[in-house]
Design an enzyme around this catalytic site. Structure first.
Site, short mmCIF file in Angstrom:
data_model
loop_
_atom_site.label_atom_id
_atom_site.label_comp_id
_atom_site.label_asym_id
_atom_site.label_seq_id
_atom_site.Cartn_x
_atom_site.Cartn_y
_atom_site.Cartn_z
N GLY A 44 -36.09 15.32 20.10
CA GLY A 44 -36.78 15.30 18.81
C GLY A 44 -35.82 15.45 17.64
O GLY A 44 -35.95 14.77 16.61
N GLU A 45 -34.84 16.36 17.80
CA GLU A 45 -33.87 16.57 16.73
C GLU A 45 -32.98 15.34 16.55
O GLU A 45 -32.61 14.98 15.42
CB GLU A 45 -33.03 17.81 17.04
CG GLU A 45 -33.83 19.11 16.91
CD GLU A 45 -33.14 20.30 17.56
OE1 GLU A 45 -32.94 21.30 16.88
OE2 GLU A 45 -32.80 20.21 18.76
N PHE A 46 -32.65 14.67 17.67
CA PHE A 46 -31.86 13.44 17.57
C PHE A 46 -32.65 12.35 16.84
O PHE A 46 -32.11 11.64 15.99
CB PHE A 46 -31.46 12.95 18.96
CG PHE A 46 -30.72 11.64 18.93
CD1 PHE A 46 -29.37 11.60 18.60
CD2 PHE A 46 -31.37 10.45 19.21
CE1 PHE A 46 -28.69 10.38 18.54
CE2 PHE A 46 -30.71 9.23 19.16
CZ PHE A 46 -29.36 9.20 18.83
N ASP A 47 -33.94 12.23 17.17
CA ASP A 47 -34.78 11.24 16.49
C ASP A 47 -34.81 11.47 14.98
O ASP A 47 -34.83 10.51 14.20
CB ASP A 47 -36.20 11.28 17.05
CG ASP A 47 -36.31 10.66 18.44
OD1 ASP A 47 -35.41 9.88 18.80
OD2 ASP A 47 -37.28 10.98 19.15
N SER A 92 -32.75 -1.54 23.49
CA SER A 92 -33.48 -0.29 23.38
C SER A 92 -34.87 -0.61 22.81
O SER A 92 -35.29 -1.76 22.82
CB SER A 92 -32.71 0.68 22.49
OG SER A 92 -33.32 1.94 22.48
N LEU A 93 -35.57 0.40 22.33
CA LEU A 93 -36.88 0.20 21.70
C LEU A 93 -36.90 0.91 20.36
O LEU A 93 -36.33 1.99 20.21
CB LEU A 93 -37.99 0.79 22.58
CG LEU A 93 -38.37 0.04 23.86
CD1 LEU A 93 -39.31 0.90 24.70
CD2 LEU A 93 -39.02 -1.29 23.54
N GLU A 122 -47.99 1.06 28.59
CA GLU A 122 -47.50 1.78 29.76
C GLU A 122 -46.85 3.08 29.32
O GLU A 122 -46.30 3.17 28.22
CB GLU A 122 -46.50 0.94 30.55
CG GLU A 122 -45.30 0.49 29.74
CD GLU A 122 -44.49 -0.57 30.44
OE1 GLU A 122 -43.62 -0.19 31.24
OE2 GLU A 122 -44.71 -1.77 30.18
N LYS A 124 -44.22 5.94 28.80
CA LYS A 124 -42.77 5.89 28.61
C LYS A 124 -42.14 7.02 29.42
O LYS A 124 -42.30 8.20 29.09
CB LYS A 124 -42.42 6.03 27.13
CG LYS A 124 -40.94 5.86 26.83
CD LYS A 124 -40.67 5.90 25.33
CE LYS A 124 -39.20 5.69 25.04
NZ LYS A 124 -38.36 6.77 25.60
N ARG A 145 -27.30 1.70 31.65
CA ARG A 145 -27.43 0.91 30.42
C ARG A 145 -26.10 0.77 29.69
O ARG A 145 -25.76 -0.30 29.20
CB ARG A 145 -28.46 1.55 29.49
CG ARG A 145 -28.70 0.72 28.23
CD ARG A 145 -29.30 1.56 27.10
NE ARG A 145 -30.56 2.15 27.47
CZ ARG A 145 -31.74 1.54 27.34
NH1 ARG A 145 -31.79 0.30 26.90
NH2 ARG A 145 -32.85 2.16 27.67
#
Length: 696
Positions: A44-47, A92-93, A122, A124, A145
């Protein structure tokens, strides 16, 4: 008249400097996450950091360079493994975090393609991306990846994962392609992750903080035998390059993958329009803990592949897919102190006092640490940056320290030797116990407060007005001496405390409600009385079993340990605790006070209700129309059955309502009979024979 083509304003110097610092910070976190498998901040902090960087680039487009972290996939690859190029780039998304953002994305897509599209939704999976290449149906190589173009080859390790077939199977409808590149997610099933951590602790090793990090570390082991022991799983969710197969839709691709023997998710749905997509987002937001692995969102894909091609991709993500991210369930924060709490049975529990942090949609500053041994096992020091987890309604838990964030100023916690409330020396209840307790059970102020508060709990008498503040107030004002006096409270007693007194000196509305609620509680069923007595180990399940078997408190008190232990759902530990509790004089006085005040001490049995589910374990999942969850449970228990929370081979029936989740899938997998609501009613009325006759 021509349109203005005014160039965007270039970023000022101080903004560019901030962007450079932020971009470097994001790159470092990407490296730690994707390459080292050792992040020091939560997802969450990275986002939030990546979102801030993206916002700057939206405001000043000249900052968005090809090497910006917002335009790249993953965090590169390390030199521990040989590199492997992907046949087609692994993208990525893009993420959204609110339903209005999701609807905006859908609107943008449908402006280009037309309305009422089919979407594949779907779950995640919170795992590690893996790329598989099959040549003529045989697994040729597997790679992580990496940066989206080149990853690390982990073929030997991938071959140890049971879900990954060495050889594909073909069908008439879906013959095996000459070349097939498959994308998927490697993960830990939660039960396997728990077993792994238990084994590590038993070996004296530090447990993993979460399933995602442990999956990444397990996949990148230099010894494939270690990977094999870790029991990883995989689910496929996309295709790269293929020769001899061209799916018409995402749904068609998944059908083909399953036909070839590759694992695909059972938690997918093909829906039409924005409202249906939002419904799936909300459904899985409520049921994310019904899945066998961790999920952190819902992936929404345009189903038709011709439309996917029309929509295309950016440098890092397809325009035809989006990830709706749920509120993060893990966060990092500062452990300011470790304090202790004395519970209603005398147990002294250390708890973490932390800088407030938002996790799973709520602000958390406190979390239990269970006991002194657990503090040592987790390896946390006061002053540490710690990983905090809060899953749904589960009590917040400190998973462990971020060791790399230590400064050297942290220090060890030491359990107290005396009760912080009454100064009584602390000791384990018996030799070998991990917990230490305050033995001053009758008079310790902390235990008194907790016991009075517990009487009002939802699992006990469920008295709304009697909260923690009220319990404290009543004791401090000497309106009651202990929980035994609660049901004898009068208006004059309540007027002793300002909490229930108006400014004019009369009884407040809450005071009147408390007296009314106490009066109503006197007629509650016997199992609630048992729970309210604060007998160690006796919760609602054991209390229901005892009340159902014996019918009165007197019969329970008079029964031997052997007779109590013989009750299904009780056993030796609970039986011994019950017998020990009734052997204490002041405990008997509480029962006598309640009885004298009119509290019901026995159940009136309805002989018209048959005990036709005796010994049967029944699971209810999903929403029923005519039963609440508690009503369904009560209906099973009163007929002698066991209302179980999980499905196993011992389960007799699974009752399925609307939106049942993974328990229904588990029942089908194990061959457990599944009943709808009508079948459940037949079961209650006539027992197993009634549903057998109807063909279940």
């Amino acid at each position: 008249m021509s349109e203005s083509t005014e160039a965007p304003t270039p970023a000022p110097g101080h903004v560019r400097e901030h962007w450079n610092e932020l971009a470097e910070e994001v790159r470092q976190h990407q490296f730690r996450y994707y390459v080292r498998d050792a992040p020091i901040i939560s997802d969450g902090e990275f986002d939030v950091l990546l979102g801030e960087l993206n916002d700057l680039e939206n405001q000043y487009p000249d900052l968005r360079t090809p090497d910006s972290p917002t335009q790249l996939v993953g965090g590169g690859f390390s030199t521990d493994f040989a590199s492997a190029d992907h046949l087609e780039r692994m993208l990525s998304l893009d993420n959204v975090f609110a339903t209005d953002e999701l609807r905006t994305w859908i609107s943008r897509v449908e402006q280009e393609t037309g309305p009422d599209l089919h979407y594949l939704c779907e779950v995640k999976i919170d795992g590690v991306a893996l790329n598989l290449v099959y040549e003529n149906g045989r697994l040729d190589r597997a790679a992580t990846r990496g940066d989206g173009r080149t990853g690390e080859e982990v073929t030997l390790n991938a071959r140890t994962i049971d879900d990954i077939p060495e050889k594909l199977t073909g069908t008439d409808e879906y013959p095996i392609p000459a070349l097939l590149e498959v994308r998927g997610e490697v993960f830990f099933r939660l039960e396997d992750f728990a077993a792994l951590n238990a084994a590590l602790v038993e070996e004296g090793k530090a447990p993993f903080a979460n399933p995602r990090n442990s999956a990444a570390g397990s996949l990148r082991q230099k010894n494939p035998a270690v990977t094999a022991r870790r029991r990883l799983g995989m689910i496929c969710h996309g295709l790269g390059r293929s020769e001899g197969f061209e799916p018409v839709s995402q749904y068609d691709a998944y059908t083909a993958l399953a036909a070839w023997g590759l694992p695909v998710s059972t938690h997918t749905a093909r829906v039409t329009g924005a409202d249906a997509v939002v419904d799936r987002v909300q459904y899985w937001g409520e049921h994310r803990h019904d899945v066998e692995h961790e999920i952190d969102g819902l992936v929404v894909k345009v189903d038709e592949t011709s439309l996917q091609r029309r929509l295309g991709s950016t440098s890092r993500a397809p325009r035809w897919a989006i990830a709706y991210k749920y509120p993060p369930e893990e966060a990092t924060t500062k452990l300011l102190d470790i304090r202790v709490n004395v519970g209603r049975t005398g147990r002294v529990t250390p708890f973490a006092y932390m800088e407030p942090v938002t996790v799973a949609g709520s602000t958390v500053s406190l979390a239990t640490l269970h006991n002194g041994s657990e503090v040592k096992r987790k390896g946390v020091l006061i002053g540490d940056t710690v990983v905090l987890r809060k899953a749904g309604d589960v009590i917040p838990e400190v998973l462990g320290p971020v060791v790399d964030a230590r400064t050297g100023d942290e220090y060890e916690f030491v359990m107290p030797t005396h009760c912080p409330e009454c100064d009584t020396p602390l000791a384990p209840a018996k030799e070998g116990d991990a917990d230490i307790r305050c033995p001053n059970q009758q008079y310790c102020p902390a235990q008194l407060r907790e016991r009075v508060f517990h009487v009002a709990g939802r699992g006990a008498f469920d008295i709304e007005v009697l909260g923690y503040e009220a319990a404290t107030s009543l004791l401090e004002a000497k309106a009651i001496g202990d929980e035994g006096d609660l049901f004898s409270l009068t208006e004059d007693d309540l007027l002793k405390t300002s909490l229930f007194r108006t400014k004019a000196g009369g009884l407040s509305a809450n005071g009147r409600r408390l007296l009314d609620n106490l009066d109503s509680a006197k007629d509650k069923p016997l199992w609630r009385v048992l729970v309210a007595l604060s007998i160690r180990h006796v919760g609602p399940t054991a209390a229901r079993a005892l009340a159902g078997e014996f019918g009165s408190l007197a019969r329970i008190r008079e029964s031997s340990v052997e007779e109590l232990a013989a009750v299904d759902g009780v056993g030796g530990t609970i039986a011994a605790a019950v017998a020990e509790w009734f052997g204490v004089d002041w405990h008997q006085q509480i029962v006598e006070k309640w009885s004298a005040a009119g509290v019901r001490m026995e159940d009136e049995r309805d002989e018209s209700i048959p005990r036709n589910l005796e010994g049967l374990s029944i699971v209810v999942t999903g929403s029923l129309e005519t039963f609440s969850r508690d009503q369904a449970k009560e209906a099973i228990l009163i007929r002698g059955g066991k209302a179980a929370g999980s499905v196993s081979k011992k389960t007799a029936f699974v009752v399925v309502g609307e939106s049942p989740g993974s328990k229904h899938d588990k029942a089908v997998e194990l061959g457990v009979p599944v009943l709808d609501e009508d079948g459940f009613r037949r079961l209650l009325e006539g027992g197993p024979d009634a549903v057998a006759e109807s063909g279940v």
